[in-house]
Design a protein around this motif. Structure first.
Motif, PDB file in Angstrom:
ATOM      1  N   LEU A 121     -10.375   4.881   0.882  1.00  0.00           N
ATOM      2  CA  LEU A 121      -9.787   6.187   0.595  1.00  0.00           C
ATOM      3  C   LEU A 121      -9.061   6.114  -0.734  1.00  0.00           C
ATOM      4  CD1 LEU A 121      -8.339   7.047   4.125  1.00  0.00           C
ATOM      5  CD2 LEU A 121     -10.412   7.968   3.059  1.00  0.00           C
ATOM      6  N   PRO A 122      -9.288   7.078  -1.636  1.00  0.00           N
ATOM      7  CA  PRO A 122      -8.680   7.017  -2.968  1.00  0.00           C
ATOM      8  C   PRO A 122      -7.172   7.218  -2.924  1.00  0.00           C
ATOM      9  CG  PRO A 122      -9.802   9.102  -2.657  1.00  0.00           C
ATOM     10  CD  PRO A 122     -10.138   8.276  -1.457  1.00  0.00           C
ATOM     11  N   VAL A 123      -6.486   6.523  -3.828  1.00  0.00           N
ATOM     12  CA  VAL A 123      -5.046   6.696  -3.987  1.00  0.00           C
ATOM     13  C   VAL A 123      -4.855   7.719  -5.097  1.00  0.00           C
ATOM     14  CG1 VAL A 123      -2.854   5.559  -4.486  1.00  0.00           C
ATOM     15  CG2 VAL A 123      -4.660   4.329  -3.261  1.00  0.00           C
ATOM     16  N   ASN A 124      -4.796   8.986  -4.749  1.00  0.00           N
ATOM     17  CA  ASN A 124      -4.717  10.063  -5.728  1.00  0.00           C
ATOM     18  C   ASN A 124      -3.287  10.446  -6.018  1.00  0.00           C
ATOM     19  OD1 ASN A 124      -7.511  10.373  -5.927  1.00  0.00           O
ATOM     20  ND2 ASN A 124      -7.557  11.696  -4.111  1.00  0.00           N
ATOM     21  N   GLU A 125      -3.046  10.986  -7.223  1.00  0.00           N
ATOM     22  CA  GLU A 125      -1.753  11.559  -7.585  1.00  0.00           C
ATOM     23  C   GLU A 125      -1.853  13.074  -7.480  1.00  0.00           C
ATOM     24  OE1 GLU A 125       0.819   9.820  -8.188  1.00  0.00           O
ATOM     25  OE2 GLU A 125      -0.136   7.833  -8.287  1.00  0.00           O
ATOM     26  N   ALA A 126      -0.680  13.744  -7.417  1.00  0.00           N
ATOM     27  CA  ALA A 126      -0.679  15.207  -7.394  1.00  0.00           C
ATOM     28  C   ALA A 126      -1.249  15.732  -8.700  1.00  0.00           C
ATOM     29  CB  ALA A 126       0.736  15.730  -7.190  1.00  0.00           C
ATOM     30  N   ASP A 127      -1.859  16.905  -8.664  1.00  0.00           N
ATOM     31  CA  ASP A 127      -2.450  17.451  -9.890  1.00  0.00           C
ATOM     32  C   ASP A 127      -1.358  17.884 -10.853  1.00  0.00           C
ATOM     33  OD1 ASP A 127      -1.493  19.936  -9.108  1.00  0.00           O
ATOM     34  OD2 ASP A 127      -3.379  20.483  -8.114  1.00  0.00           O
ATOM     35  N   LYS A 128      -1.749  18.311 -12.044  1.00  0.00           N
ATOM     36  CA  LYS A 128      -0.805  18.592 -13.124  1.00  0.00           C
ATOM     37  C   LYS A 128       0.160  19.727 -12.780  1.00  0.00           C
ATOM     38  CE  LYS A 128      -3.833  16.922 -16.777  1.00  0.00           C
ATOM     39  NZ  LYS A 128      -4.537  17.248 -18.035  1.00  0.00           N
ATOM     40  N   GLY A 160     -12.717   1.356 -11.766  1.00  0.00           N
ATOM     41  CA  GLY A 160     -11.528   1.795 -12.472  1.00  0.00           C
ATOM     42  C   GLY A 160     -10.570   2.626 -11.635  1.00  0.00           C
ATOM     43  N   LYS A 161     -10.801   2.720 -10.328  1.00  0.00           N
ATOM     44  CA  LYS A 161      -9.934   3.528  -9.473  1.00  0.00           C
ATOM     45  C   LYS A 161      -9.382   2.664  -8.347  1.00  0.00           C
ATOM     46  CE  LYS A 161     -12.422   7.884 -10.283  1.00  0.00           C
ATOM     47  NZ  LYS A 161     -13.132   9.015  -9.639  1.00  0.00           N
ATOM     48  N   ASP A 162      -8.166   3.048  -7.883  1.00  0.00           N
ATOM     49  CA  ASP A 162      -7.531   2.343  -6.785  1.00  0.00           C
ATOM     50  C   ASP A 162      -7.886   3.004  -5.458  1.00  0.00           C
ATOM     51  OD1 ASP A 162      -6.229   0.467  -8.403  1.00  0.00           O
ATOM     52  OD2 ASP A 162      -4.614   1.884  -8.840  1.00  0.00           O
ATOM     53  N   TYR A 163      -8.186   2.156  -4.472  1.00  0.00           N
ATOM     54  CA  TYR A 163      -8.510   2.650  -3.136  1.00  0.00           C
ATOM     55  C   TYR A 163      -7.704   1.856  -2.099  1.00  0.00           C
ATOM     56  CZ  TYR A 163     -12.637   4.968  -5.108  1.00  0.00           C
ATOM     57  OH  TYR A 163     -13.489   5.770  -5.839  1.00  0.00           O
ATOM     58  N   LEU A 164      -7.393   2.534  -0.991  1.00  0.00           N
ATOM     59  CA  LEU A 164      -6.847   1.849   0.165  1.00  0.00           C
ATOM     60  C   LEU A 164      -8.003   1.616   1.125  1.00  0.00           C
ATOM     61  CD1 LEU A 164      -4.498   0.770   1.846  1.00  0.00           C
ATOM     62  CD2 LEU A 164      -4.236   3.059   2.804  1.00  0.00           C
ATOM     63  N   ARG A 165      -8.262   0.341   1.420  1.00  0.00           N
ATOM     64  CA  ARG A 165      -9.384   0.003   2.293  1.00  0.00           C
ATOM     65  C   ARG A 165      -8.884  -0.233   3.721  1.00  0.00           C
ATOM     66  NH1 ARG A 165     -13.752  -4.150   0.233  1.00  0.00           N
ATOM     67  NH2 ARG A 165     -14.175  -2.239  -0.964  1.00  0.00           N
ATOM     68  N   ILE A 166      -9.561   0.394   4.676  1.00  0.00           N
ATOM     69  CA  ILE A 166      -9.299   0.184   6.097  1.00  0.00           C
ATOM     70  C   ILE A 166     -10.494  -0.557   6.680  1.00  0.00           C
ATOM     71  CG2 ILE A 166      -8.772   1.279   8.305  1.00  0.00           C
ATOM     72  CD1 ILE A 166      -7.980   3.802   6.693  1.00  0.00           C
ATOM     73  N   GLU A 167     -10.226  -1.649   7.384  1.00  0.00           N
ATOM     74  CA  GLU A 167     -11.291  -2.429   8.015  1.00  0.00           C
ATOM     75  C   GLU A 167     -11.059  -2.460   9.525  1.00  0.00           C
ATOM     76  OE1 GLU A 167     -11.753  -6.281   6.312  1.00  0.00           O
ATOM     77  OE2 GLU A 167     -11.540  -5.559   4.241  1.00  0.00           O
ATOM     78  N   ASP A 176      -9.790  -6.365  15.281  1.00  0.00           N
ATOM     79  CA  ASP A 176      -8.980  -6.667  14.089  1.00  0.00           C
ATOM     80  C   ASP A 176      -8.982  -5.465  13.173  1.00  0.00           C
ATOM     81  OD1 ASP A 176      -8.336  -9.416  14.669  1.00  0.00           O
ATOM     82  OD2 ASP A 176     -10.437  -9.889  14.273  1.00  0.00           O
ATOM     83  N   ILE A 177      -7.779  -5.006  12.839  1.00  0.00           N
ATOM     84  CA  ILE A 177      -7.630  -3.855  11.940  1.00  0.00           C
ATOM     85  C   ILE A 177      -6.716  -4.275  10.796  1.00  0.00           C
ATOM     86  CG2 ILE A 177      -6.897  -1.455  11.722  1.00  0.00           C
ATOM     87  CD1 ILE A 177      -7.333  -1.149  14.718  1.00  0.00           C
ATOM     88  N   CYS A 178      -7.152  -4.028   9.591  1.00  0.00           N
ATOM     89  CA  CYS A 178      -6.315  -4.368   8.439  1.00  0.00           C
ATOM     90  C   CYS A 178      -6.484  -3.338   7.339  1.00  0.00           C
ATOM     91  CB  CYS A 178      -6.652  -5.761   7.916  1.00  0.00           C
ATOM     92  SG  CYS A 178      -8.262  -5.892   7.114  1.00  0.00           S
ATOM     93  N   THR A 179      -5.499  -3.317   6.463  1.00  0.00           N
ATOM     94  CA  THR A 179      -5.563  -2.456   5.268  1.00  0.00           C
ATOM     95  C   THR A 179      -5.242  -3.308   4.055  1.00  0.00           C
ATOM     96  OG1 THR A 179      -3.224  -1.819   5.377  1.00  0.00           O
ATOM     97  CG2 THR A 179      -4.808  -0.439   6.582  1.00  0.00           C
ATOM     98  N   ARG A 180      -5.844  -2.963   2.937  1.00  0.00           N
ATOM     99  CA  ARG A 180      -5.551  -3.666   1.683  1.00  0.00           C
ATOM    100  C   ARG A 180      -5.964  -2.806   0.510  1.00  0.00           C
ATOM    101  NH1 ARG A 180     -10.314  -6.800   0.055  1.00  0.00           N
ATOM    102  NH2 ARG A 180     -11.938  -6.656   1.655  1.00  0.00           N
ATOM    103  N   MET A 181      -5.317  -3.047  -0.607  1.00  0.00           N
ATOM    104  CA  MET A 181      -5.624  -2.299  -1.821  1.00  0.00           C
ATOM    105  C   MET A 181      -6.811  -2.955  -2.527  1.00  0.00           C
ATOM    106  SD  MET A 181      -3.620   0.262  -1.971  1.00  0.00           S
ATOM    107  CE  MET A 181      -4.023   0.774  -3.647  1.00  0.00           C
ATOM    108  N   ALA A 200       0.833  -1.201   0.000  1.00  0.00           N
ATOM    109  CA  ALA A 200       0.000   0.000   0.000  1.00  0.00           C
ATOM    110  C   ALA A 200       0.871   1.256   0.000  1.00  0.00           C
ATOM    111  CB  ALA A 200      -0.917   0.002   1.218  1.00  0.00           C
ATOM    112  N   PRO A 201       0.597   2.218  -0.882  1.00  0.00           N
ATOM    113  CA  PRO A 201       1.389   3.455  -0.916  1.00  0.00           C
ATOM    114  C   PRO A 201       0.868   4.453   0.121  1.00  0.00           C
ATOM    115  CG  PRO A 201      -0.273   3.515  -2.621  1.00  0.00           C
ATOM    116  CD  PRO A 201      -0.430   2.178  -1.938  1.00  0.00           C
TER     117      PRO A 201
END
Length: 557
Positions: A528-535, A457-464, A447-452, A413-414
């Motif tokens: 939560l979305p894995v966003n990139e910096a804007d242009k 069509g979008k990448d998210y980091l999921r927190i459970e 129990d707490i976990c994270t996974r992609m 996860a990034p």
């Protein structure tokens, strides 16, 4: 030494002569004829010496006398193939008698018919054959029926072998007696492997549409044999006992009866593979259910958005109206506190007032959250680090309450852009609610976990965040994110925590929802979305263009 026929007397004449008059009116054709063979040579011709009316009629003659006078060469005039007469004569020569010898004979008009001949050779004292005595019956109808049956069987066999549908025949005991190539292909077994087995489909389990395994007595073939009525078509699922392959079949069982019988002696079953059609029906059913759930979810989200919009407008005004007079009160309290002449007891009262003013300011700040006026810059952050820091804060409390904590983070996860303070607030709300839900429980586990994950069509980091508490009943599961809605006892909750958390997650472009888990507790999910910096190279900012909406699922454990 020659052997006399039982019908032969001492003068070389047979008893057959003596009783022939008694047989004159019999419906079977009787005859006495001369032979083709003798010890010395082959008689060139043979003829009838005596015949009864039935035999004359069989050949197309009006009277026995007319037949005897007309047929002077039996082999040539009567037999469609002279070889049949020769074969019959040789059998009589060698074996004395013949039974049920079938051959084709010719009538007076040239038409042919099938006959069954029974005859005996009569010899004289020297052992030479002098006569043939016998009778014959017209079996043309039987031979025609046999021919038609053979043709029908051949036609049926051709259809049976080439038809695309699988067909299996069973005897009266339910054992397989025949299976066509389509059945061999469908069930992965040869006909020889199936024959003799009592299972409807050897090596396969048969289930009804609800997934319940059926016994042999519940199978369509057994019902058809028992009731004598056609069963089906019925839909059944079959599963191979070894490789677990499964098919959906439409099965029809048809009983077969002997003429005049009421109990079937056989039954055949037709199997049609409807797997593709059934899977489409199942998928369509799921699609309809999913559409209903989506529609319901959209309706709930719309209702939630309307509530949150109204609350946003109210909270901004309320916060403004509270803070304006509160600023004046706070200023007055500061003046009182700075006065040297203020009695010591009064000084303590002023401190209490100032502390409560600070609390009111904090509440107003929470209300301002719904107005979405803040535009803080997001910072790329490691979510697992944020979670670990919060767990460290709660470590003492969890140790005292004997709560077992398990964490599992996605190493791939990034870092993602978040407002750390606001995400802290969301996670604190979830941890606090989880601990409260597990009060008094025998097993306390967090129990707490994270996974992609990827969605639309979008990448998210999921927190459970999952607990082993009391869970959330269905009616509350639909409303947990409503403002001012709480399931806690009076005085223990304001109903604002999850509403504010929902708004924060929405402003981050994410989703939050709750489900009940198999342990009996509740699990909260945050994407939560894995966003990139804007242009322009600037990190993304909190979004204030979203109406707070809520994604709630109602899965029960």
């Amino acid at each position: 030494m020659a052997t006399k026929s039982p019908l032969t007397n001492d003068h070389g004449q047979t008893g057959f002569h003596d009783c022939f008059d008694l047989l004159r009116n019999a419906p079977i054709g009787f005859f006495i004829s001369t032979p083709e063979f003798s010890h010395s040579a082959i008689t060139p011709r043979s003829s009838y010496l005596k015949v009864n009316p039935a035999l004359a009629k069989m050949y197309g003659y009006s009277t026995p006398e007319e037949l005897i006078g007309s047929i002077t060469d039996i082999a040539r005039q009567v037999y469609a193939s002279a070889d049949d007469r020769t074969k019959l004569s040789r059998i009589l020569e060698n074996q004395e008698e013949v039974a049920n010898y079938e051959c084709v004979l010719r009538r007076r008009d040239g038409s042919e018919f099938w006959a069954s001949i029974n005859a005996r050779a009569v010899r004289d004292e020297t052992g030479d054959i002098i006569q043939y005595h016998g009778f014959m019956t017209d079996i043309t109808d039987r031979k025609r029926a046999e021919q038609e049956l053979r043709q029908s069987e051949a036609k049926h066999r051709g259809q049976f072998e080439t038809m695309s549908l699988a067909v299996i025949y069973y005897d009266g005991d339910g054992k397989v007696i025949s299976a066509n190539p389509a059945a061999e292909r469908m069930f992965g077994a040869s006909e020889s492997q199936m024959i003799g087995t009592k299972q409807m489909i050897p090596h396969w389990k048969v289930l009804d549409e609800d997934g319940k395994r059926l016994s042999e007595a519940q199978l369509p073939t057994a019902s058809a044999l028992q009731t004598g009525q056609m069963v089906g078509p019925v839909v059944r699922e079959i599963i191979h006992s070894e490789n677990q392959l499964n098919y959906w079949l439409s099965i029809t069982a048809v009983p077969i009866f002997f003429s005049g019988e009421k109990t079937p002696f056989q039954v055949y079953a037709i199997f049609e593979d409807i797997t593709e059609r059934k899977n489409k029906e199942i998928q369509q059913k799921y699609d309809i259910e999913e559409l209903r759930e989506t529609r319901k979810s959209l309706e709930l989200r719309l209702q939630q958005a309307e509530k949150m919009n109204a609350l946003s407008r109210i909270s901004a005004g309320v916060a403004h109206e509270i803070l304006n007079p509160l600023n004046i009160i706070s200023l007055e309290m500061q003046i009182f506190k700075s006065m040297d002449s203020l009695p010591p007891g009064m000084q303590e009262e002023v401190d209490v007032c100032i502390k409560q003013i600070e609390r009111i300011v904090a509440i107003a700040d929470n209300l301002k959250q719904f107005s979405r006026t803040s535009r803080e810059t997001l910072v790329l952050s490691d979510i697992s680090s944020i979670i670990n820091e919060l767990l460290q804060m709660y470590a003492t409390q969890m140790r005292i309450e004997e709560v077992e904590v398990s964490t599992q983070y996605d190493a791939q996860a990034p870092s993602i852009p978040v407002d750390v303070n606001k995400i802290d607030q969301v996670l604190i709300n979830l941890l606090t609610n989880a601990l409260a839900a597990m009060e008094g429980m025998e097993i306390k586990r967090l129990d707490i976990c994270t996974r992609m994950v990827r969605s639309a069509g979008k990448d998210y980091l999921r927190i459970e965040v999952a607990d082993t508490g009391t869970g959330i009943i269905k009616k509350d599961l639909l409303r947990v994110f409503d403002p001012f809605y709480t399931t806690k006892d009076q005085g223990k909750g304001t109903g604002m925590g999850l509403s504010i958390s929902h708004g924060i997650v929405q402003q981050h472009g994410g989703k939050i929802w709750a489900e009940n888990n198999r342990q009996g507790g509740a699990t909260f999910f945050i994407d939560l979305p894995v966003n990139e910096a804007d242009k322009e190279g600037q990190p993304p900012r909190l979004r204030d263009d979203l109406n707070p909406t809520c994604h709630v699922t109602t899965q029960q454990s």
